[in-house]
Design an enzyme around this catalytic site. Structure first.
Site, PDB file in Angstrom:
ATOM      1  N   LYS A  22      25.273  56.619  17.863  1.00 21.79           N
ATOM      2  CA  LYS A  22      24.670  55.460  18.536  1.00 21.79           C
ATOM      3  C   LYS A  22      25.687  54.321  18.511  1.00 21.79           C
ATOM      4  O   LYS A  22      26.040  53.816  17.445  1.00 21.79           O
ATOM      5  CB  LYS A  22      23.375  55.056  17.850  1.00 21.79           C
ATOM      6  N   LYS A  26      23.842  58.012  22.292  1.00 19.72           N
ATOM      7  CA  LYS A  26      23.268  56.823  22.914  1.00 19.72           C
ATOM      8  C   LYS A  26      24.343  55.747  22.985  1.00 19.72           C
ATOM      9  O   LYS A  26      24.940  55.433  21.955  1.00 19.72           O
ATOM     10  CB  LYS A  26      22.079  56.342  22.080  1.00 19.72           C
TER      11      LYS A  26
END
Length: 324
Positions: free
Chosen positions: A194, A247
């Protein structure tokens, strides 16, 4: 004339193009995000995310019914609580908004696969994904609260825990907590990779989770780093992750591909809020063909190696795919 390859032979008509197509999108690929809020009678559009709403539980039935009717197999729940504190204690409350929502969704649609976002940013008054002490995000105390949150979500009936906090050791802590609580069969979708991305702005609007001091760069990844993503993913797999999330998705397709080639577990891409809102804004101006761009983008994520795609476009994409 010199001989050359006739690649166009297999592009000459729609039938042959379909026959040799290497990647196919399906509603089965999609996870649909839902924002649930406390209160009643609430169906409020997020200003920066056209078509995305806050729902109180008494207003969510039509949305759930549509998800099921379109053949989307899974939703992920993000809670927006009324009360926040420094440690995010409402994240693990038995009557917390996500816990209530999990029970409600599973009661109404038992076959719908419910994922629970496990993070603290929506629940802390400072907007960070962990516990803050003297302006720093402390890792190990954050793990304790995140583990309690994951267990409470599993107790409410979540089919999968999706921790997105990027604390060191979060998979180990949550796996041990779930196992000790009797949830040995509850899998973990780790937000292993992320990035500290500028694409999250509209989500912070939707989740009311903008940091009140500093930023998240001490725990989310530097967008310039790729090898570090492999180290993060390798650690999470060793700690017990069942699937990996990258992400954002669009700007990090190379990372999706690296993980897919390196590790033999499912990889998921999060087509994040900023990516969604850019397409919506351009479509509203008439600058792009929204359907064509969305389906091309989602196909690109799948081509990069994502078995699953968490996307706010899920309902639209499923409808377009059905219509052919």
């Amino acid at each position: 004339m010199r001989s050359f390859d006739r690649h166009r032979r297999l592009r000459s008509g729609e039938a042959i193009r379909r026959m040799v197509r290497e990647h196919q999108l399906s509603p089965d690929d999609f996870i649909y995000p839902l924002f649930v809020v406390e209160g009643t009678g609430i169906r409020r559009e997020v200003p920066s995310m056209p078509g995305v709403f806050h729902y109180s539980l008494d207003q969510i039935d039509d949305e759930l019914d549509e998800v099921v009717e379109l053949g989307i197999p899974s939703v992920i729940l993000f809670g927006v609580p009324e009360s926040k504190d420094a440690c995010g204690t409402s994240a693990y409350a038995d009557d917390g908004i996500v816990q209530q929502a999990i029970r409600y969704v599973k009661e109404r649609h038992p076959s719908l696969y419910v994922m629970a976002d496990t993070c603290l940013c929506q629940y802390t008054d400072h907007g960070h994904c962990g516990v803050a002490e003297d302006g720093e995000i402390v890792n190990d105390e954050s793990l304790r609260i995140l583990t309690k949150t994951a267990v409470s979500q599993a107790q409410a009936g979540a089919d999968m825990i999706a921790p997105s906090n990027m604390m060191d050791g979060f998979v180990t802590a949550i796996r041990e907590g779930l196992d000790e609580a009797g949830f040995v069969q509850t899998p973990i979708l780790s937000y292993a990779v992320k990035y500290a991305s500028a694409f999250y702005g509209p989500f912070r609007d939707a989740a009311h989770s903008t940091p009140q001091f500093g930023d998240r760069r001490t725990y989310q990844m530097d967008p310039a780093n790729a090898r570090e993503a492999l180290r993060e993913a390798e650690s999470d797999i060793a700690e017990g992750a069942d699937m990996l999330m990258v992400k954002p998705g669009m700007a990090y397709m190379d990372i999706i591909r690296r993980l897919k080639e390196r590790f033999d577990i499912p990889v998921c891409a999060y087509n994040v809020s900023g990516e969604y809102s850019m397409i919506k804004a351009a479509a509203q101006q008439g600058w792009i063909d929204e359907q064509a761009v969305v389906l091309e983008m989602l196909t690109g994520l799948k081509r990069a190696g994502a078995e699953l795609i968490l996307t706010y476009h899920a309902k639209e994409a499923a409808r377009w795919l059905r219509e052919g």
